[in-house]
Design a protein around this motif. Sequence first.
Motif, PDB file in Angstrom:
ATOM      1  N   LEU A  13     -10.369  -8.480  65.283  1.00  0.00           N
ATOM      2  CA  LEU A  13      -9.442  -9.029  66.265  1.00  0.00           C
ATOM      3  C   LEU A  13      -9.494 -10.553  66.284  1.00  0.00           C
ATOM      4  O   LEU A  13      -8.456 -11.225  66.299  1.00  0.00           O
ATOM      5  N   ARG A  17      -6.296 -13.084  65.341  1.00  0.00           N
ATOM      6  CA  ARG A  17      -5.692 -14.022  66.285  1.00  0.00           C
ATOM      7  C   ARG A  17      -5.837 -15.461  65.802  1.00  0.00           C
ATOM      8  O   ARG A  17      -5.004 -16.317  66.098  1.00  0.00           O
ATOM      9  N   ARG A  39      -7.751 -16.061  73.539  1.00  0.00           N
ATOM     10  CA  ARG A  39      -7.897 -14.657  73.954  1.00  0.00           C
ATOM     11  C   ARG A  39      -6.883 -14.280  75.016  1.00  0.00           C
ATOM     12  O   ARG A  39      -6.264 -13.215  74.951  1.00  0.00           O
ATOM     13  N   ALA A  43      -3.980 -11.368  74.999  1.00  0.00           N
ATOM     14  CA  ALA A  43      -3.898 -10.387  76.079  1.00  0.00           C
ATOM     15  C   ALA A  43      -2.511 -10.384  76.706  1.00  0.00           C
ATOM     16  O   ALA A  43      -1.942  -9.328  76.986  1.00  0.00           O
ATOM     17  N   SER A  46      -0.070  -8.748  74.422  1.00  0.00           N
ATOM     18  CA  SER A  46      -0.356  -7.321  74.260  1.00  0.00           C
ATOM     19  C   SER A  46      -0.266  -6.544  75.571  1.00  0.00           C
ATOM     20  O   SER A  46      -0.480  -5.327  75.571  1.00  0.00           O
ATOM     21  N   TRP A  52     -10.400  -7.363  79.627  1.00  0.00           N
ATOM     22  CA  TRP A  52     -10.544  -6.228  78.722  1.00  0.00           C
ATOM     23  C   TRP A  52     -10.473  -6.674  77.268  1.00  0.00           C
ATOM     24  O   TRP A  52     -11.256  -6.224  76.433  1.00  0.00           O
ATOM     25  N   TYR A  53      -9.546  -7.590  76.986  1.00  0.00           N
ATOM     26  CA  TYR A  53      -9.461  -8.074  75.607  1.00  0.00           C
ATOM     27  C   TYR A  53     -10.753  -8.804  75.218  1.00  0.00           C
ATOM     28  O   TYR A  53     -11.279  -8.608  74.116  1.00  0.00           O
ATOM     29  N   THR A  54     -11.276  -9.623  76.115  1.00  0.00           N
ATOM     30  CA  THR A  54     -12.520 -10.341  75.821  1.00  0.00           C
ATOM     31  C   THR A  54     -13.661  -9.365  75.551  1.00  0.00           C
ATOM     32  O   THR A  54     -14.449  -9.539  74.615  1.00  0.00           O
ATOM     33  N   LEU A  56     -13.389  -6.379  74.346  1.00  0.00           N
ATOM     34  CA  LEU A  56     -13.189  -5.765  73.029  1.00  0.00           C
ATOM     35  C   LEU A  56     -13.719  -6.664  71.920  1.00  0.00           C
ATOM     36  O   LEU A  56     -14.369  -6.206  70.982  1.00  0.00           O
ATOM     37  N   GLU A  57     -13.436  -7.946  72.001  1.00  0.00           N
ATOM     38  CA  GLU A  57     -13.939  -8.869  70.990  1.00  0.00           C
ATOM     39  C   GLU A  57     -15.465  -8.952  71.022  1.00  0.00           C
ATOM     40  O   GLU A  57     -16.098  -9.180  69.988  1.00  0.00           O
ATOM     41  N   VAL A  68      -3.764   1.073  73.869  1.00  0.00           N
ATOM     42  CA  VAL A  68      -4.229  -0.311  73.822  1.00  0.00           C
ATOM     43  C   VAL A  68      -4.197  -0.838  72.387  1.00  0.00           C
ATOM     44  O   VAL A  68      -3.775  -1.977  72.129  1.00  0.00           O
ATOM     45  N   LEU A  72      -2.145  -4.033  70.965  1.00  0.00           N
ATOM     46  CA  LEU A  72      -2.786  -5.120  70.229  1.00  0.00           C
ATOM     47  C   LEU A  72      -2.131  -5.329  68.869  1.00  0.00           C
ATOM     48  O   LEU A  72      -1.925  -6.466  68.425  1.00  0.00           O
TER      49      LEU A  72
END
Length: 278
Positions: A13, A17, A39, A43, A46, A52-54, A56-57, A68, A72
């Motif tokens: 991810l 990005r 980030r 988010a 998406s 939540w995105y943070t 995931l990374e 999700v 993304l």
Amino acid sequence: MASAPDNALGIFLRDRRSRLDAAAFGFGSGRRRTPGLRREEVAQRSNISPTWYTWLEQGRGGAPSADVLNRLAAGLMLTEPEREHLFILGLGRPPEPHYKISDEVTPRLQRVLDALPTSPAIIKTATWDVVAWNAAAAMVLTDYGKLPRAQRNILRLIFTDSGVKAGQEDWLAVARYVVGAFRADTVRAGARAEITELVEDLSRSSPEFAALWRDNDVAGHAHGLKRIHHPEHGLLELEFSVFAVDGRPDLGMLVYNSATAETARRIQSVMAARSPAA
């Protein structure tokens, strides 16, 4: 907080990005510590929460849902192979198939078929429409170029074309095999809705098809042996193999090779006779 060393999803991810141009998406192009989108910008694109995105990374919060991951993939503008890779990293499996109807083949793929002068070869879709073929296929199997596009379907030919039906040494065995392989292909490709009209048409016009379809048999068709009684050239014994077309999960290449020296001789003789004069 950096991604954990074994957090392959987070690494992927972050890498994707970093490749996107913030200005191209309408985000401020001012001074940034790192290239690409932030980030919170991913988010936002998406439609998921920045927290939540943070996570995931960073490899926190558990596995993401398929929804999700699809968001993304859209937000990061992933290609189809990249989207598949994202799902494998996030869920350990490819995404659910979504069939895309297309009857186009590239000139390069057609040249592959044409490079097999004595091996009948076709390109078929997951719904078993024939979309490309070579001269040997036209001579040995069916001259698809003389058929309306809607009739260039292997099941329609097997069940409704009397000439094709008469040419099969054991038509019922061939028909049963074709229906089982067709069923498996369409489910694998996510094309069940796309075959509704075809199945209904064949069920009305062919009691044999209707009975075989009700049996719910499933078959693989990676390779096998086919025996054809050609009206002009007699018995032709052919080995066939099915190959995936890289980058086109909706297509398969079916190649027939002579299984006996006599079949090879007959096909070579006929193709040579039909070749344009030098």
